[in-house]
Structure formats: structure tokens, C-alpha cells
Design a protein around this motif. Structure first.
Motif, mmCIF file in Angstrom:
data_model
loop_
_atom_site.group_PDB
_atom_site.id
_atom_site.type_symbol
_atom_site.label_atom_id
_atom_site.label_comp_id
_atom_site.label_asym_id
_atom_site.label_seq_id
_atom_site.Cartn_x
_atom_site.Cartn_y
_atom_site.Cartn_z
ATOM 1 N N LYS A 157 9.136 18.704 -15.564
ATOM 2 C CA LYS A 157 7.648 18.484 -15.038
ATOM 3 C C LYS A 157 6.789 17.918 -15.802
ATOM 4 C CE LYS A 157 9.588 19.481 -11.892
ATOM 5 N NZ LYS A 157 9.536 19.031 -10.673
ATOM 6 N N THR A 158 6.925 17.781 -17.092
ATOM 7 C CA THR A 158 5.840 16.705 -17.852
ATOM 8 C C THR A 158 6.324 15.517 -17.615
ATOM 9 O OG1 THR A 158 5.218 18.506 -19.420
ATOM 10 C CG2 THR A 158 5.107 16.256 -20.116
ATOM 11 N N ALA A 159 7.556 15.196 -17.493
ATOM 12 C CA ALA A 159 8.393 13.803 -17.173
ATOM 13 C C ALA A 159 7.909 13.213 -15.857
ATOM 14 C CB ALA A 159 9.819 13.851 -17.260
ATOM 15 N N ASN A 160 7.695 14.388 -15.069
ATOM 16 C CA ASN A 160 7.439 13.914 -13.525
ATOM 17 C C ASN A 160 5.693 13.459 -13.622
ATOM 18 O OD1 ASN A 160 8.951 16.620 -11.996
ATOM 19 N ND2 ASN A 160 9.730 14.721 -12.141
ATOM 20 N N VAL A 161 5.033 13.995 -14.310
ATOM 21 C CA VAL A 161 3.573 13.457 -14.428
ATOM 22 C C VAL A 161 3.469 12.133 -15.263
ATOM 23 C CG1 VAL A 161 1.201 13.944 -14.980
ATOM 24 C CG2 VAL A 161 2.881 15.815 -14.588
ATOM 25 N N LEU A 162 4.363 12.014 -16.309
ATOM 26 C CA LEU A 162 4.522 10.983 -17.172
ATOM 27 C C LEU A 162 5.074 9.379 -16.323
ATOM 28 C CD1 LEU A 162 5.628 12.134 -20.511
ATOM 29 C CD2 LEU A 162 3.176 11.301 -19.976
ATOM 30 N N PHE A 163 5.929 9.910 -15.510
ATOM 31 C CA PHE A 163 6.370 8.890 -14.526
ATOM 32 C C PHE A 163 5.207 8.385 -13.812
ATOM 33 C CE2 PHE A 163 7.642 7.961 -10.156
ATOM 34 C CZ PHE A 163 8.357 6.723 -10.330
ATOM 35 N N ALA A 164 4.480 9.037 -13.258
ATOM 36 C CA ALA A 164 3.186 8.682 -12.270
ATOM 37 C C ALA A 164 2.265 7.778 -13.093
ATOM 38 C CB ALA A 164 2.477 9.923 -11.791
ATOM 39 N N VAL A 165 2.052 8.092 -14.439
ATOM 40 C CA VAL A 165 1.244 7.426 -15.272
ATOM 41 C C VAL A 165 1.553 6.058 -15.498
ATOM 42 C CG1 VAL A 165 0.142 7.324 -17.401
ATOM 43 C CG2 VAL A 165 0.227 9.406 -16.500
ATOM 44 N N GLU A 166 3.150 5.790 -16.008
ATOM 45 C CA GLU A 166 3.432 4.536 -16.349
ATOM 46 C C GLU A 166 3.732 3.588 -15.112
ATOM 47 O OE1 GLU A 166 4.817 1.373 -18.708
ATOM 48 O OE2 GLU A 166 3.405 3.244 -19.083
ATOM 49 N N GLY A 210 -2.021 7.675 -10.879
ATOM 50 C CA GLY A 210 -1.783 7.989 -12.266
ATOM 51 C C GLY A 210 -2.463 9.161 -12.568
ATOM 52 N N ARG A 211 -2.743 10.178 -11.560
ATOM 53 C CA ARG A 211 -3.451 11.357 -11.582
ATOM 54 C C ARG A 211 -2.555 12.534 -11.056
ATOM 55 N NH1 ARG A 211 -9.910 10.040 -10.914
ATOM 56 N NH2 ARG A 211 -9.699 7.808 -10.906
ATOM 57 N N TYR A 212 -3.104 13.763 -11.391
ATOM 58 C CA TYR A 212 -2.530 14.914 -11.289
ATOM 59 C C TYR A 212 -3.316 15.906 -10.426
ATOM 60 C CZ TYR A 212 -0.337 19.543 -12.533
ATOM 61 O OH TYR A 212 0.316 20.941 -12.518
ATOM 62 N N PHE A 213 -2.625 16.232 -9.395
ATOM 63 C CA PHE A 213 -3.443 17.158 -8.437
ATOM 64 C C PHE A 213 -2.887 18.666 -8.156
ATOM 65 C CE2 PHE A 213 -4.479 12.832 -7.463
ATOM 66 C CZ PHE A 213 -5.758 12.781 -6.772
ATOM 67 N N GLU A 214 -3.916 19.329 -7.867
ATOM 68 C CA GLU A 214 -3.596 20.762 -7.629
ATOM 69 C C GLU A 214 -4.561 21.497 -6.391
ATOM 70 O OE1 GLU A 214 -3.779 22.581 -11.620
ATOM 71 O OE2 GLU A 214 -5.992 22.811 -11.256
ATOM 72 N N ASP A 215 -4.138 22.096 -5.490
ATOM 73 C CA ASP A 215 -4.862 22.663 -4.548
ATOM 74 C C ASP A 215 -5.905 21.832 -3.781
ATOM 75 O OD1 ASP A 215 -3.915 25.183 -5.323
ATOM 76 O OD2 ASP A 215 -5.626 25.766 -6.710
ATOM 77 N N CYS A 216 -5.061 20.687 -3.609
ATOM 78 C CA CYS A 216 -5.790 19.470 -3.009
ATOM 79 C C CYS A 216 -6.924 18.795 -3.649
ATOM 80 C CB CYS A 216 -6.290 20.072 -1.469
ATOM 81 S SG CYS A 216 -4.815 20.438 -0.233
ATOM 82 N N ASN A 217 -6.903 19.114 -4.884
ATOM 83 C CA ASN A 217 -8.176 18.427 -5.448
ATOM 84 C C ASN A 217 -7.415 18.046 -7.009
ATOM 85 O OD1 ASN A 217 -10.928 18.785 -4.319
ATOM 86 N ND2 ASN A 217 -9.676 20.822 -3.927
ATOM 87 N N GLU A 218 -8.082 17.079 -7.673
ATOM 88 C CA GLU A 218 -7.603 16.721 -9.151
ATOM 89 C C GLU A 218 -7.709 17.834 -9.929
ATOM 90 O OE1 GLU A 218 -7.827 12.762 -12.147
ATOM 91 O OE2 GLU A 218 -9.172 12.872 -10.359
ATOM 92 N N GLY A 226 0.697 -1.228 0.003
ATOM 93 C CA GLY A 226 0.057 -0.006 -0.011
ATOM 94 C C GLY A 226 0.721 1.107 0.043
ATOM 95 N N ALA A 227 2.163 1.154 -0.438
ATOM 96 C CA ALA A 227 2.890 2.390 -0.514
ATOM 97 C C ALA A 227 2.541 3.379 -1.403
ATOM 98 C CB ALA A 227 4.344 1.952 -1.060
ATOM 99 N N ARG A 228 2.887 4.663 -1.137
ATOM 100 C CA ARG A 228 2.393 5.765 -2.240
ATOM 101 C C ARG A 228 3.736 6.612 -2.505
ATOM 102 N NH1 ARG A 228 -2.971 8.782 -0.068
ATOM 103 N NH2 ARG A 228 -4.326 7.044 0.532
ATOM 104 N N VAL A 229 3.669 6.620 -3.916
ATOM 105 C CA VAL A 229 4.870 7.651 -4.279
ATOM 106 C C VAL A 229 4.267 8.991 -4.897
ATOM 107 C CG1 VAL A 229 6.530 7.636 -6.302
ATOM 108 C CG2 VAL A 229 6.086 5.474 -5.049
ATOM 109 N N VAL A 230 4.917 9.938 -4.289
ATOM 110 C CA VAL A 230 4.619 11.337 -4.636
ATOM 111 C C VAL A 230 5.509 12.085 -5.739
ATOM 112 C CG1 VAL A 230 3.818 13.577 -3.758
ATOM 113 C CG2 VAL A 230 3.401 11.362 -2.406
ATOM 114 N N SER A 231 4.870 12.543 -7.115
ATOM 115 C CA SER A 231 5.664 13.034 -7.937
ATOM 116 C C SER A 231 5.570 14.639 -8.106
ATOM 117 C CB SER A 231 5.433 12.322 -9.292
ATOM 118 O OG SER A 231 6.377 12.859 -10.195
ATOM 119 N N VAL A 232 6.262 15.391 -7.391
ATOM 120 C CA VAL A 232 6.119 16.845 -7.390
ATOM 121 C C VAL A 232 6.524 17.531 -8.859
ATOM 122 C CG1 VAL A 232 6.288 19.025 -6.254
ATOM 123 C CG2 VAL A 232 6.373 16.939 -4.964
ATOM 124 N N SER A 233 5.193 17.868 -9.380
ATOM 125 C CA SER A 233 5.436 18.319 -10.748
ATOM 126 C C SER A 233 5.124 19.893 -10.561
ATOM 127 C CB SER A 233 4.656 17.733 -11.819
ATOM 128 O OG SER A 233 4.360 18.265 -12.960
#
Length: 312
Positions: free
Chosen positions: A189-198, A269-277, A151-158
Motif C-alpha cells: 500500500k506504500t508502493a501504491n502511494v509512491l507510484f502516484a508520486v513518481e 502526486g497526493r494522498y486523499f482520505e475522507d474526500c480531503n487531502e 487530461g487523464a486521471r489515474v487513481v491508486s487505491v492505497s
């Protein structure tokens, strides 16, 4: 996205408010860049909730000062420091080799923004090498520890700066095209999001969730290469008064939401801002996620390119 995740929290929420009801006793976390900017407040919130927190930092002395401050403010003595230079693959490998046991939360927070053209010893462009390749090597190197945590979580700061550029696969490292500091930052920073997706696709069976986020505009050492005049110009170009600075405590809130909130259990595999997707394709000055940053084909290609780059 019809099933867009929303929460009771907002741009004004702080990390402490997001984590207020969460108990992380027995959990272990790593925060890269944990000695400056929002990394400090991310680490403080995790420690305040009872986690063992390792600050993975280039400047060990700054890390020690930060750890002492967090211990003092939270009463949690399980705040550790480990050296990590994301632009140096030997440093990343040493950190991975030194890790033992499960890892429940990995916050890929460190970064370099809009620097002049710098290259690693391998010739890689420094922003891509630090912001993406360093974190990619770290996360994949720690994959077994993350899987072990169940149940680990990885956080990718984009960043919303990903709007400035997709990953330009034909010339990632600016070997032929003219170098532009903001395009290079945006690409990383795009790469940071794509990493989360893959990673979501590859690691789902291990119970690991990976999400990306935009922390908001926070005045920190991240902007050390950017003059006040340049910041004013950027603000004016993007609507001026609408671009408000967050405090570091507010800037860390979305990272903490992604890292800890039960509202995001199983979400990946999603992208969040201001504590919402964020809304897909609806781009504002600091809002929205570009469709190319969530493109599964680009994400798969980037993963393969990253592996090949690191194993040459």
C-alpha cells in the motif's frame, strides 16, 4: 502541507453525491476489481455519470452479473467486462494489448489483503505482486492511451495500512525476513502511494494526474483472509469505537473524487482520505499519510526496481 486540498465532502459522503454534478459522457474508464466491494460502487458512479466503464476482473461471471446490475440501475449500457488477473503478467499484457483508443480514467482498485504467504510463478510475494506490480504494469502499459485522452486521471487505491511498513527494498519479497501478512500488505500500500508520486513526475507533460487515496474501513471480500476475531483485535488496538465502518457507497466516494472532481484539476502526486487531502506525518488509526510514502527518492527507486523486476 500548507496548500492541503479540502472539499465540501466528508467521510459520510457517497460516491453518488461526489459525482452528482459531473458529466462523463464521451469519457472511458477502467476499474480493476470492479465486480466486488467498493469497485462496484466506483464503477456504478462512473456509469451513472455517463462514462463507458470497463470492469477489469478476475472472475468474468461475477463481472457479468455486476455489469448487468449497473446497467439496470443507471440505464447506461456502456458497461463492459474484460478479464484481468493482476498477479499474472501475461493477463496484464493481454488486457493492455486489447485496449484501443484513449483512456480517460484508470482506477487501480483491486487488491489482496493480509493473505498467508503466497508467491507468483516468478517467486514474487503475492500482495506486492498484485497490489503494486500488477497495477504498475497495467498503468505503464496503458500510458499511451492515457496520454491520448488529454487530461487523464489515474487513481491508486492505497490504505492507512501503509503506516505499517515502508517499501523494504533490501527484501521486498520476504526471501530472508520472516513473513508477516500485515507488513506485506502495508508495504504494497506504500508502493501504491509512491507510484502516484513518481508517475506525477514522469507523466506531467502528458497531462496525466495520478493520486492515491485511503477509501476508509469497509467490510468487503477484501478481508476474506481476516477472521472476525482478528478484526476485533485490530479495532481494539487502534481505539475501538473510533473505527467506524463505511458503506461501500461511502467507501467509493474518495476514489470518485480523485477520478472525476473538477476540484482536483491539475492536482497530482497526493494522498486523499475522507474526500480531503490527508495530513502528512500526522498518523491516526485510519488517518494521515506517512512521510516515507511521499518520499520522491523512494518513489524513483521503486519505479526503477519495478521496471527491472518486470523485465527480467
Amino acid at each position: 502541507m500548507s496548500d492541503r486540498i479540502t472539499t465540501p465532502f466528508s467521510a459520510q459522503s457517497t460516491a453518488a453525491e461526489v459525482i452528482a454534478a459531473i458529466d462523463l459522457a464521451g469519457r472511458r474508464a477502467v476499474v480493476t476489481g470492479g465486480a466486488s466491494g467498493i469497485g462496484v460502487e466506483t464503477a456504478r458512479a462512473l456509469a451513472g455519470a455517463g462514462a463507458e466503464v470497463t470492469l477489469a476482473v478476475r472472475n468474468v461471471e461475477a463481472g457479468e452479473r455486476t455489469a448487468a446490475d449497473i446497467i439496470d440501475s443507471t440505464g447506461n449500457k456502456q458497461v463492459l467486462i474484460a478479464p484481468l488477473d493482476l498477479a499474472d503478467q501475461a493477463s496484464v499484457a493481454a488486457f493492455v494489448a486489447g485496449w484501443d483508443g484513449p483512456l480517460h480514467i484508470l482506477v487501480n482498485n483491486a487488491g489482496v489483503m493480509a493473505s498467508p504467504l503466497l508467491r507468483t510463478v516468478q517467486g514474487w510475494e503475492m500482495q506486492f505482486a498484485t497490489n503494486h506490480l500488477g497495477h504498475f504494469a497495467l498503468a505503464t502499459g496503458l500510458h499511451r492511451a492515457l496520454a491520448e485522452a488529454a487530461g487523464a486521471r489515474v487513481v491508486s487505491v492505497s490504505s492507512s495500512a501503509h503506516h505499517r511498513s515502508p517499501v523494504v527494498f533490501d527484501d521486498i519479497h520476504f526471501e530472508r525476513r520472516p513473513y508477516d501478512p500485515w507488513s506485506a500488505y502495508g508495504q504494497s500500500k506504500t508502493a501504491n502511494v509512491l507510484f502516484a508520486v513518481e508517475a506525477t513526475t514522469r507523466w506531467a507533460d502528458d497531462g496525466i494526474t495520478v493520486n492515491a487515496l485511503m477509501p476508509g474501513g469497509i467490510r468487503t471480500n477484501l478481508q476474506r483472509y481476516i477472521s472476525d476475531e482478528e478484526l476485533d483485535r485490530l479495532r481494539a488496538a487502534a481505539g475501538g469505537a473510533d473505527l467506524r465502518w463505511k458503506t461501500p457507497e461511502q467507501g467509493a466516494a474518495t476514489s470518485i473524487l480523485v477520478a472525476t472532481s473538477p476540484l482536483l484539476d491539475g492536482i497530482s502526486g497526493r494522498y486523499f482520505e475522507d474526500c480531503n487531502e490527508a495530513e502528512v506525518g500526522k498518523l491516526g488509526a485510519r488517518s494521515g499519510v506517512a512521510e516515507y510514502a511521499l518520499d520522491p527518492d523512494a518513489a524513483a527507486r521503486l519505479w526503477q526496481v519495478s521496471v527491472e523486476t518486470l523485465t527480467r
